[in-house]
Design a protein around this motif. Structure first.
Motif, PDB file in Angstrom:
ATOM      1  N   UNK A   1      22.227  60.987  35.791  1.00  0.00           N
ATOM      2  CA  UNK A   1      23.219  59.893  35.746  1.00  0.00           C
ATOM      3  C   UNK A   1      24.589  60.421  35.316  1.00  0.00           C
ATOM      4  N   UNK A   2      25.629  59.696  35.726  1.00  0.00           N
ATOM      5  CA  UNK A   2      26.989  60.111  35.373  1.00  0.00           C
ATOM      6  C   UNK A   2      27.169  60.089  33.861  1.00  0.00           C
ATOM      7  N   UNK A   3      28.056  60.951  33.406  1.00  0.00           N
ATOM      8  CA  UNK A   3      28.345  60.931  31.974  1.00  0.00           C
ATOM      9  C   UNK A   3      29.585  60.125  31.675  1.00  0.00           C
ATOM     10  N   UNK A   4      30.535  60.191  32.612  1.00  0.00           N
ATOM     11  CA  UNK A   4      31.808  59.538  32.351  1.00  0.00           C
ATOM     12  C   UNK A   4      32.382  58.955  33.641  1.00  0.00           C
ATOM     13  N   UNK A   5      32.690  57.670  33.591  1.00  0.00           N
ATOM     14  CA  UNK A   5      33.258  57.016  34.773  1.00  0.00           C
ATOM     15  C   UNK A   5      34.708  56.641  34.505  1.00  0.00           C
ATOM     16  N   UNK A   6      35.570  56.975  35.453  1.00  0.00           N
ATOM     17  CA  UNK A   6      36.956  56.523  35.358  1.00  0.00           C
ATOM     18  C   UNK A   6      37.098  55.258  36.184  1.00  0.00           C
ATOM     19  N   UNK A   7      37.756  54.259  35.619  1.00  0.00           N
ATOM     20  CA  UNK A   7      37.952  53.007  36.347  1.00  0.00           C
ATOM     21  C   UNK A   7      39.377  52.979  36.862  1.00  0.00           C
ATOM     22  N   UNK A   8      39.506  53.072  38.181  1.00  0.00           N
ATOM     23  CA  UNK A   8      40.838  53.158  38.794  1.00  0.00           C
ATOM     24  C   UNK A   8      41.374  51.752  39.037  1.00  0.00           C
ATOM     25  N   UNK A   9      41.503  50.989  37.965  1.00  0.00           N
ATOM     26  CA  UNK A   9      41.982  49.625  38.097  1.00  0.00           C
ATOM     27  C   UNK A   9      42.470  49.129  36.737  1.00  0.00           C
ATOM     28  N   UNK A  10      42.841  47.866  36.679  1.00  0.00           N
ATOM     29  CA  UNK A  10      43.350  47.279  35.445  1.00  0.00           C
ATOM     30  C   UNK A  10      42.788  45.857  35.307  1.00  0.00           C
ATOM     31  N   UNK A  11      43.224  45.157  34.280  1.00  0.00           N
ATOM     32  CA  UNK A  11      42.915  43.733  34.160  1.00  0.00           C
ATOM     33  C   UNK A  11      41.435  43.433  34.006  1.00  0.00           C
TER      34      UNK A  11
ATOM     35  N   UNK B   1      41.841  46.426  28.875  1.00  0.00           N
ATOM     36  CA  UNK B   1      40.984  47.465  29.461  1.00  0.00           C
ATOM     37  C   UNK B   1      41.203  48.812  28.778  1.00  0.00           C
ATOM     38  N   UNK B   2      42.413  49.032  28.297  1.00  0.00           N
ATOM     39  CA  UNK B   2      42.717  50.271  27.575  1.00  0.00           C
ATOM     40  C   UNK B   2      41.990  50.275  26.226  1.00  0.00           C
ATOM     41  N   UNK B   3      41.990  49.106  25.587  1.00  0.00           N
ATOM     42  CA  UNK B   3      41.305  48.994  24.294  1.00  0.00           C
ATOM     43  C   UNK B   3      39.803  49.141  24.429  1.00  0.00           C
ATOM     44  N   UNK B   4      39.255  48.637  25.540  1.00  0.00           N
ATOM     45  CA  UNK B   4      37.800  48.652  25.692  1.00  0.00           C
ATOM     46  C   UNK B   4      37.224  50.010  26.069  1.00  0.00           C
ATOM     47  N   UNK B   5      38.013  50.812  26.794  1.00  0.00           N
ATOM     48  CA  UNK B   5      37.489  52.088  27.295  1.00  0.00           C
ATOM     49  C   UNK B   5      37.408  53.122  26.170  1.00  0.00           C
TER      50      UNK B   5
END
Ligand code: ADP
Ligand code: ADP
Ligand code: MG
Length: 666
Positions: free
Chosen positions: A1-11, A41-45
């Motif tokens: 499984x992936x270790x780290x996912x980048x979310x290319x979005x906002x909101x 989203x910045x706070x949550x990641x």
């Protein structure tokens, strides 16, 4: 499984994806622009990478910047959310080349379905029923006219690269074709950088019903039933529900099977949506396939129990689907309301600014009712011109449609947003509408039922009396508190009386209160008596009452001598006075407001793209005056009455602030 996912979005969608990734024990990386430094989203990641200035083409959709962020953080997969790069095959390709997993469908499927002209051809070839029209590109206004006449009016003129209801015009006759073709192309080229156009039959009084599909990399597919998305404004969804009140099991199955055969035809995997337009005889026609997670996916999750984001991640990791078609069920009924920063009373123009209060209803699920609120904003945050004006997706679920509507009505009634204007009052009005409640809806619902625009709901006399009674009780309570605080009188109760005159909607009501602890018995105009109880205290902006056995929630803002009230789609000022105050008030002159009716004011910050009139022109009610571009949408400002243009204060290209004068009438 992936270790780290980048979310290319906002909101909200970035927040949504982070939640599922966390539930799988995967670390998350957010990206953010200058405008989103403090975003949710910045706070949550777990980590966040700055990627550029606010405009999306300098940040969120710059592939190079995102690849850099991936390298910097060592992310091994990317979830694109919806919008932005989610359907950009170039992006998926670049990720593949860099050895990063794209949590979405294969590049080829995105390419094939990303284009309305190409996808319609494939759908047609794989036995999917498509909207009658011309299977190709329209290359000139003359060509458009020729094809439109061949198809027969009305026709739909669409941007091949379109999405989000943009770049789409209906032409009812020959004259409409030239205009529609041009404005469709303009919007297409400014929104998508691609001005190719297609034309098809405009299906009248249709429903929009779409099928959620899910596939894995081993050739397994399921369809997770349908979503009805007929409540639209300017071809953009506002309220969605699942299941559809219109489909029977046979049609559902036929649509599901066609959706899966299209997915198979392009070797699809991951989540995708096949959109259909359905006529009143339940004939259905393919519209397009969205090769991504859809905004309204929560309603499907609520009735099927499948976490779509989690499954997208699992599929991307090579796992098999966790269920077969036989295991897909429909449990209960779900609704989604898109809460937008827009002013329904000003033709839904975007509302921009700081959110000074944000208090959504509490999320819960007690097995027979549920509230889910997917949000990306927070109190103190800002709605800027750069991004989508969606504040939240308020979803409710219940065992049946009627209860899900009731839960939504209540949830909307307690949703408090201040600082900017939201469409909550409008959403409430729709959920209170008899046609909507009966499930008798088409994509024309809003345009037909709110033909004159939205100016607020008119409540019955009885409701008005109830509101006046509650407000009078609140006013009395506040007066008691005030006299107590000022300490002028030890025995305050004698000073603040029980008989009041409430002025609401130009009418005056005599209201007598007979108070008890936490409530009052109320008489309106000496007639019927009601008992009201409440735990409200002065200062609270949400007031909840039990009145005559019913519940009532008012959003309240104090004004002098009373309250400004919002209740189920209505806004009202309720003035509460004693008999003496009333007498004195009659000697006061009403304040006159400055006359701005001679001016067309800019309703929002934006850019003037076109002026449709000249000085000296005589205009009719409803005639387009100018076009303002704001939040990536073209808004045509129209004359609200007959008049002659005296002067024009701006030129195309002028950048305006709110309420700046555009032109003056004689
Ligand atoms: P987008 O990519 O912007 O979502 P769609 O093709 O899915 O564009 O259409 C958006 C909406 O426009 C549909 O949900 C429907 O209400 C309306 N629409 C699109 N095509 C037609 C048509 N041929 N006839 C009637 N309505 C249509
Ligand atoms: P008390 O003076 O008995 O301690 P409160 O200060 O709570 O009572 O309330 C003063 C008066 O205000 C009472 O007469 C009561 O009927 C009324 N009242 C109490 N709660 C509310 C409420 N939520 N809304 C309006 N009136 C209220
Ligand atoms: Mg669509």
């Amino acid at each position: 499984m992936f270790e780290k996912i980048l979310i290319a979005n906002r909101g909200e969608i970035a927040c949504r994806v982070i939640k599922s990734a966390k539930s799988l024990g995967i670390k998350t990386v957010a990206i953010y622009s200058e405008a989103d430094k403090k975003s949710l989203h910045v706070q949550m990641a777990d980590e966040a990478v700055f990627i550029g200035p606010p405009p999306v083409n300098q940040s969120y959709i710059l592939i190079d910047n995102i690849l850099e962020a991936i390298a910097k953080t060592g992310s091994d997969a990317v979830h694109p959310g919806y919008g932005f790069l989610s359907e950009n095959s170039q992006f998926a390709k670049r990720l593949e080349e860099a050895g990063i997993t794209f949590i979405g469908p294969p590049v080829k499927a995105i390419e094939a379905m990303g284009d309305k002209i190409a996808s319609k051809k494939i759908a047609h070839e794989s036995g999917v029923s498509t909207v009658p029209g011309y299977l190709g590109e329209i290359n000139s206004p003359e060509h458009a006219l020729e094809i439109a006449c061949e198809i027969g009016f009305p026709v739909m003129i669409k941007a091949s690269a379109g999405g989000g209801g943009k770049g789409m015009r209906i032409a009812w006759d020959k004259e409409g074709v030239a205009e529609g073709y041009q404005s469709s192309r303009n919007e297409a080229s400014s929104s998508f950088g691609d001005d190719r156009i297609l034309i098809e039959k405009f299906i009248t009084s249709p429903r929009h019903i779409e099928i959620q599909v899910l596939g894995d990399k081993h050739g397994n597919f399921v369809y997770l039933n349908e979503r009805e998305c007929s409540i639209q404004r300017r071809n953009q969804k506002v309220i969605e529900e699942a299941p559809s009140p219109f489909l029977n099991q046979n049609t559902r199955k036929a649509m599901g099977n066609q959706a899966v055969s299209l997915a198979k035809a392009v070797d699809y995997f991951s989540a995708g949506t096949v959109e259909f337009i359905v006529d009143s005889d339940r004939n259905f026609y393919f519209l397009e396939m969205n090769t991504r997670l859809q905004v309204e996916h929560p309603v499907t999750e609520l009735i099927t129990g499948v976490d779509l984001v989690k499954e997208m991640i699992n599929v991307a990791d090579g796992k098999k689907l966790p269920l077969t078609q036989e295991q897909v069920g429909i449990d209960g009924w779900a609704f989604e309301s898109r809460v937008y920063a827009e002013d329904p009373r000003r033709n839904f123009l975007p509302s921009i600014g700081r959110i000074t209060k944000y208090s959504p209803p509490t999320e819960f699920n007690d097995g027979s009712n549920a509230i889910r609120n997917d949000t990306g904003v927070f109190e103190g945050g800002e709605i800027s011109v750069h991004y989508d004006p969606m504040i939240a997706k308020l979803c409710t679920w219940s065992t049946d449609r009627k209860s899900a509507i009731e839960t939504m009505r209540k949830a909307l009634g307690t949703f408090e947003i201040e600082g900017i204007t939201s469409n909550i009052s409008f959403l409430s009005a729709v959920f209170d509408h008899p046609k909507f409640k009966s499930g008798d809806i088409t994509t024309g619902f809003i345009e037909e039922e709110f033909a004159e625009g939205f100016s607020g709901v008119e409540h019955s006399e009885e409701t008005i009396e109830r509101i006046a009674s509650c407000v009078t009780m609140m006013h009395r309570f506040s007066e008691i508190r005030r006299t107590r605080i000022s300490g002028r009188l030890a025995n305050h109760m004698r000073k603040v009386g029980n008989d009041w005159i409430a002025r609401i909607n130009q009418t005056e009501l005599n209201i007598s209160l007979d108070p008890f602890k936490n409530g009052c018995r109320v008489k309106v105009n000496n007639a019927k008596e009601l008992t009201i109880t409440s735990a409200w205290t002065p200062g609270k902006t949400l007031a909840e009452f039990e009145i005559g056995g019913d519940q009532m929630q008012l959003r309240v803002k104090p004004i002098s001598e009373g309250y400004h009230i919002e209740y189920r789609g209505a806004e009202l000022d309720v003035l509460v006075r004693t008999g003496r105050q009333q007498e004195l008030g009659s000697y006061m002159k009403e304040k006159e407001l400055p006359d701005t009716s001679k001016y067309l004011l800019c309703p929002m910050p934006g850019l003037i793209t076109e002026i449709h009139v000249s000085v000296g022109d005589k205009v009719e009610d409803g005639q387009p005056l100018c076009t303002v571009e704001a939040m990536k949408m073209e808004n045509v400002l129209k004359a609200s009455r007959k008049g002659t243009i005296k002067s024009i204060a701006v030129t195309p290209g002028s950048s305006l602030t709110v309420d700046q004068v555009i032109l003056e009438f004689e």
